[in-house]
Design a protein around this motif. Structure first.
Motif, PDB file in Angstrom:
ATOM      1  N   THR A   1     112.781 152.853  35.558  1.00  0.00           N
ATOM      2  CA  THR A   1     112.093 153.126  34.295  1.00  0.00           C
ATOM      3  C   THR A   1     110.654 152.648  34.392  1.00  0.00           C
ATOM      4  N   GLY A   2     109.748 153.375  33.750  1.00  0.00           N
ATOM      5  CA  GLY A   2     108.330 153.008  33.800  1.00  0.00           C
ATOM      6  C   GLY A   2     107.654 153.537  35.056  1.00  0.00           C
ATOM      7  N   THR A   3     106.389 153.152  35.228  1.00  0.00           N
ATOM      8  CA  THR A   3     105.595 153.648  36.354  1.00  0.00           C
ATOM      9  C   THR A   3     105.584 152.631  37.487  1.00  0.00           C
ATOM     10  N   LEU A   4     105.939 153.079  38.677  1.00  0.00           N
ATOM     11  CA  LEU A   4     105.909 152.184  39.830  1.00  0.00           C
ATOM     12  C   LEU A   4     104.478 152.084  40.340  1.00  0.00           C
TER      13      LEU A   4
ATOM     14  N   GLY B   1     109.396 149.467  36.262  1.00  0.00           N
ATOM     15  CA  GLY B   1     107.986 149.696  36.562  1.00  0.00           C
ATOM     16  C   GLY B   1     107.145 149.225  35.389  1.00  0.00           C
ATOM     17  N   GLU B   2     105.872 149.634  35.374  1.00  0.00           N
ATOM     18  CA  GLU B   2     105.017 149.283  34.234  1.00  0.00           C
ATOM     19  C   GLU B   2     105.381 150.153  33.035  1.00  0.00           C
ATOM     20  N   ASP B   3     105.239 149.620  31.828  1.00  0.00           N
ATOM     21  CA  ASP B   3     105.595 150.322  30.591  1.00  0.00           C
ATOM     22  C   ASP B   3     107.001 150.912  30.649  1.00  0.00           C
ATOM     23  N   PRO B   4     108.017 150.067  30.814  1.00  0.00           N
ATOM     24  CA  PRO B   4     109.383 150.584  30.903  1.00  0.00           C
ATOM     25  C   PRO B   4     109.825 151.223  29.584  1.00  0.00           C
ATOM     26  N   GLY B   5     110.781 152.143  29.663  1.00  0.00           N
ATOM     27  CA  GLY B   5     111.240 152.852  28.470  1.00  0.00           C
ATOM     28  C   GLY B   5     112.574 152.319  27.963  1.00  0.00           C
ATOM     29  N   SER B   6     113.310 153.190  27.258  1.00  0.00           N
ATOM     30  CA  SER B   6     114.519 152.762  26.548  1.00  0.00           C
ATOM     31  C   SER B   6     115.698 152.471  27.477  1.00  0.00           C
ATOM     32  N   LYS B   7     115.549 152.799  28.755  1.00  0.00           N
ATOM     33  CA  LYS B   7     116.657 152.532  29.679  1.00  0.00           C
ATOM     34  C   LYS B   7     117.002 151.039  29.715  1.00  0.00           C
TER      35      LYS B   7
END
Ligand code: ZN
Length: 672
Positions: free
Chosen positions: A606-609, A642-648
């Motif tokens: 989740t998010g940006t690596l 990753g950066e700014d992870p989501g709802s996962k």
């Protein structure tokens, strides 16, 4: 081993390591060996034997472990605890004086002491020691974040693996370089083969350090000069640049001997002039000098602006230009059949190297610059870039100069040449062309490929002449008798070469693949292909589309690979190799028990690596035996954040799925 080590074994091992380290230091750092190679080998042999019998006593900083690291699939990133700065440049005395005055104004002083060092043309590197043991090494990267190249840096003999009497943290900064002679040899080879020569020694140093397989790096004659420090804890650092360098030398680091304390800017100017004249006498390339404020407290006060320190500057040398005569234009036949024009020059010394050859790239380049045989030409060597022809001197023409045309037939085999529309390169289309065949064989036997010792150009010529070898596959069918029948061979020497060739049947897949000499497939690409496909059969069978989806393999490379394997000649070679018993051995990153690191583990992200794309991430997981899920579910073992992870994340918390950072993921992958 069922053996129980006794304290005396451990003691002996420690004594041996210390002795070998001491000899390494004398030989590689101080250049004054005190034992013969044989004596050194004996000590090393004894240590290897003991470590083989007592493998639990092996440590990463043992002198036996320099070339031990496994090939990697990528370079993990490293955040520098102290940023690695790059220097601003000055090109004239005026610019130097302006810098000096700025420094004095900032420090509110009338004059300030300076230390001058040589500016080595190499690659900046940071090496971290924990409790006196080499912990990791990283490239500069963008200054804040570099790449972990520990396995490769350890292969450099002048880098100490452990420090004497240092029990805390110290990070040193230095320049990794390659000596001039090695640089020239590599480049002459490349010009003849129609490859673009390395522009400078820095490019080779960088290319060598960024090899995924440390055993490739180990074949390059890399060296280092240490010139500064990064993070330091628990140690008292001397208070000026000169004493700091001496302090590092006492610790065992290799320091450049040409350092000078200067009290005035005039003294700096003299140092600069002296080295501009004498630089050619050095074994390594320099492209200027580095001037630093001597006092380390002053350095801290001045700090840096952007990525450049205010307390140091590079004072560059001007470009060197010479005029010489273009005697003729020669044609080399590359291993892919390219006809490569090169300039044959009236020998001249520029930048300390005697030059008698320069690349002319291709016919378009020659026509664009209107270069004619018999012309006087202007050669430039800027910094330490290899000399290139800037232009012809038209006003010195006598009328007898001749325009150059590419030959209609191959200079090696006389077959008519072809030029594919849209390409600038003229080729010999004959796969049996002796010019190409020998280049292919030389390439196959070269260090980065199968590394067959004692199989040089001269012997290969004889083998071709005797009709014993047509392609690389034939090498493995040579008998002792056939070799012995060649001019200059005795029974003993032919047996030696025979055994050497046979021993290369177990060369790893990526090296064989590189050795085949497929256009656009260098050592790095060969390694990526071997890691992705895992076998020669899979690579041969891969469609262009499949090849194209491999990270870092573009359409140009895919097309080239596919075309290569569709050719009947390549099929013959592969079959010959297989029938001869060549193993195409593939070493994956399997852990000791033969299991893959992530065997059966399911991953979600989740998010940006920050260090890789999603595709690259998925690729790494799969290669290590794991699977990928688009969503977090019951079978998910790890969620990588990753950066700014989501709802996962919420789902993962509900299900009790392990959450790990990108860094932790990479650490697990490398088996830490
Ligand atoms: Zn030819």
């Amino acid at each position: 081993m069922g053996l129980v080590e006794t304290p005396s074994v451990e003691k002996r091992i420690n004594i041996l390591r210390e002795e070998i380290n001491q000899h390494n230091h004398l030989y590689y750092v101080l250049d004054s060996p005190s034992v013969s190679d044989d004596e050194y080998d004996l000590l090393m042999r004894e240590l290897i034997d003991l470590e083989t019998n007592y493998p639990n006593l092996i440590v990463s900083h043992s002198p036996t472990q320099r070339v031990g690291a496994q090939p990697a699939s990528h370079f993990p990133s490293v955040i520098h605890s102290e940023p690695m700065l790059s220097l601003a440049n000055a090109f004239s005395r005026q610019e130097m004086t302006a810098w000096y005055e700025r420094v004095c104004r900032s420090l509110e002083v009338d004059h300030v002491a300076l230390v001058c060092e040589l500016k080595i043309d190499g690659l900046a590197i940071s090496i971290n020691y924990q409790q006196g043991i080499l912990s990791f090494a990283a490239t500069r990267g963008n200054g804040r974040q570099g790449e972990d190249v520990t396995g490769n840096v350890k292969t450099i003999r002048s880098v100490p693996l452990s420090l004497k009497g240092v029990s805390d943290v110290i990070e040193v900064r230095g320049e990794v370089y390659i000596p001039k002679t090695a640089f020239n040899e590599l480049n002459e080879q490349r010009v003849k083969e129609g490859e673009i020569p390395y522009a400078n020694t820095r490019n080779i140093a960088a290319g060598s350090l960024r090899q995924l397989d440390p055993s490739v790096t180990a074949t390059r004659p890399l060296n280092i000069f240490v010139y500064g420090i990064g993070e330091v804890a628990g140690l008292t650092v001397p208070d000026n640049q000169l004493d700091m360098l001496r302090w590092l030398a006492v610790m065992g680091f290799k320091i450049n001997e040409h350092i000078q304390w200067c009290n005035t800017i005039e003294e700096v100017e003299l140092f600069h002039q002296r080295w501009e004249q004498q630089k050619n006498e050095l074994e390594y390339n320099i492209d200027g000098i580095v001037v630093k404020v001597a006092d380390l407290n002053h350095q801290r006060t001045l700090g840096f602006v952007g990525r450049e320190p205010r307390w140091a500057i590079a004072y560059k040398f001007p470009a060197e230009r010479v005029i010489t005569k273009l005697l003729n234009i020669g044609i080399g036949v590359g291993r892919t059949g390219s006809l490569n024009p090169y300039a044959i020059l009236e020998p001249i010394t520029v930048g300390g190297a005697k030059i008698s050859m320069a690349t002319l790239h291709n016919i378009d380049y020659i026509q664009e610059k209107d270069i004619r045989i018999g012309d006087w030409v202007l050669l430039e060597r800027s910094g330490d870039v290899i000399p290139k022809i800037i232009k012809s001197l038209e006003d010195r023409r006598l009328g007898s100069e001749k325009k150059f045309e590419m030959p209609d037939s191959c200079p090696e085999c006389s077959q008519p040449t072809v030029r594919i529309s849209g390409e600038v390169v003229v080729r010999c289309p004959n796969p049996m062309c002796s010019g190409q065949v020998i280049r292919k064989l030389i390439h196959f036997a070269s260090k980065g490929a199968t590394d067959i010792q004692g199989l040089g150009e001269k012997i290969l010529e004889k083998l071709i002449e005797a009709n014993l070898v047509e392609d690389v596959g034939d090498l493995f069918y040579l008998t002792v008798d056939q070799i012995e029948a060649l001019d200059g061979f005795q029974q003993k020497s032919s047996m030696k070469l025979y055994k050497e060739i046979q021993s290369k049947k177990d060369t790893p897949l990526h090296k064989i693949l590189y050795g085949l000499g497929i256009m656009h497939v260098g050592e790095e690409t060969a390694f990526i292909l071997s890691e992705h496909f895992g076998s020669m059969d899979a690579i041969v069978a891969a469609s262009e589309l499949e090849l194209n989806t491999v990270p870092m393999i573009g359409p140009k490379i895919s097309t080239s690979i596919k075309e290569f394997f569709l050719d009947s000649e390549a099929k013959t070679v592969i079959t010959k190799l297989q029938n001869a018993g060549v193993t195409f051995r593939y070493q994956s990153q399997r852990s000791g028990g033969g299991k893959l690191i992530f065997d059966g583990d399911d991953f979600a992200v989740t998010g940006t690596l920050s260090t890789m794309t999603r595709l690259e991430f998925e690729d790494l997981v799969r290669k290590a035996g794991g699977t990928i899920s688009k969503t977090v579910g019951r079978k998910t073992k790890y969620l990588v954040l990753g950066e700014d992870p989501g709802s996962k994340i919420i789902k993962a918390q509900e299900l009790g799925v392990l959450q790990i950072s990108e860094e932790e993921f990479l650490a697990k992958l490398s088996g830490i």
